[in-house]
Write a protein that holds these residues in place. Structure first.
Motif, short mmCIF file in Angstrom:
data_model
loop_
_atom_site.label_atom_id
_atom_site.label_comp_id
_atom_site.label_asym_id
_atom_site.label_seq_id
_atom_site.Cartn_x
_atom_site.Cartn_y
_atom_site.Cartn_z
N ILE A 1 -3.54 14.05 -7.97
CA ILE A 1 -3.88 13.88 -9.39
C ILE A 1 -2.69 13.25 -10.12
O ILE A 1 -2.85 12.34 -10.94
N THR A 2 -1.47 13.70 -9.79
CA THR A 2 -0.26 13.16 -10.41
C THR A 2 -0.11 11.67 -10.13
O THR A 2 0.27 10.90 -11.00
N ARG A 3 -0.46 11.25 -8.92
CA ARG A 3 -0.36 9.83 -8.56
C ARG A 3 -1.54 9.01 -9.09
O ARG A 3 -1.57 7.80 -8.95
N MET B 1 0.84 -1.17 0.00
CA MET B 1 0.00 0.00 0.00
C MET B 1 0.89 1.24 0.00
O MET B 1 1.87 1.29 0.71
N PRO B 2 0.55 2.26 -0.80
CA PRO B 2 1.37 3.46 -0.86
C PRO B 2 1.29 4.25 0.44
O PRO B 2 0.34 4.15 1.20
N LYS B 3 2.31 5.05 0.67
CA LYS B 3 2.38 5.89 1.86
C LYS B 3 1.57 7.16 1.58
O LYS B 3 1.88 7.90 0.66
N LEU B 4 0.54 7.39 2.39
CA LEU B 4 -0.29 8.57 2.24
C LEU B 4 -0.10 9.49 3.44
O LEU B 4 0.14 9.02 4.55
N THR B 5 -0.25 10.78 3.18
CA THR B 5 -0.25 11.72 4.29
C THR B 5 -1.62 11.67 4.96
O THR B 5 -2.57 11.11 4.40
N ASP B 6 -1.73 12.25 6.15
CA ASP B 6 -3.02 12.29 6.83
C ASP B 6 -4.05 13.02 5.99
O ASP B 6 -5.21 12.62 5.91
N THR B 7 -3.64 14.11 5.35
CA THR B 7 -4.56 14.89 4.51
C THR B 7 -5.05 14.06 3.33
O THR B 7 -6.24 14.04 3.03
#
Length: 190
Positions: A43-45, A1-7
């Motif tokens: 959007i880029t990802r 799973m990719p690393k996401l920020t809290d936002t």
């Protein structure tokens, strides 16, 4: 799973719970350059997509295009997968959106029709996701097989299949009687 920020996690999880996977409005306090930076990265990802906003339905605007129209943001299948929602659920939501095209000649009502299924997200690792995986097998699954796998009672399984999966998610589930297995349910590939 990719690393996401809290936002990013917050934006995607809110989008997953909204009809049509709308990512707008953004979380309170996320404005200006910070919002632009977060959305551009998503959007880029490939986690968010900019689409034409349906102003007649009251969809919130992300930006105005200058020709009297605007765009809004929706979570993509990749975005939903990034927060752990299985691809079958994401494609079910996407297929519901594509299956109900809005004609240009008629105005769209602001409230949803009571008979239409509401797009719902499925979290990975849940019993519902487990049942969907069983139904996707080439041989499908019988009620007894699902009961054994989940520990649920038979009436709960039948209720989920008819109410949760067929009606609420709009998944194309077929049922067929097979000797020595009983009624076998199968989720046909869309």
């Amino acid at each position: 799973m990719p690393k996401l920020t809290d936002t990013q996690s917050l934006i995607l999880s809110r989008a997953a719970s909204r009809p049509g996977n709308l990512a707008m409005p953004l979380p309170e306090g996320l404005h200006g350059a910070a919002a632009q930076k977060a959305v551009t990265a998503m959007i880029t990802r490939g986690w968010l997509e900019e689409v034409d906003a349906d102003l007649r339905r009251g969809e919130p605007l992300w930006r105005e295009t200058g020709d009297g129209h605007g765009t809004t943001l929706i979570a993509t299948e990749a975005g939903l997968e990034a927060i752990g929602i299985e691809p079958v659920a994401a494609s079910a939501v996407a297929s519901v959106r594509k299956a109900n095209p809005q004609p240009d000649a008629e105005p769209t009502p602001t409230t949803e029709a009571p008979g239409q299924p509401k797009p719902v997200a499925i979290r990975a690792g849940t019993k519902q996701a487990q049942i969907i995986a069983l139904l996707q097998r080439p041989e499908g699954a019988s009620i007894a097989e699902i009961v054994e796998a989940t520990g649920w009672l038979a009436h709960s399984v039948r209720g989920l299949i008819s109410g949760g999966l067929k009606k609420k998610l709009g998944l194309p589930i077929t049922a067929r009687k097979i000797d020595q297995r009983g009624t076998v349910y199968k989720l046909d590939a869309a």
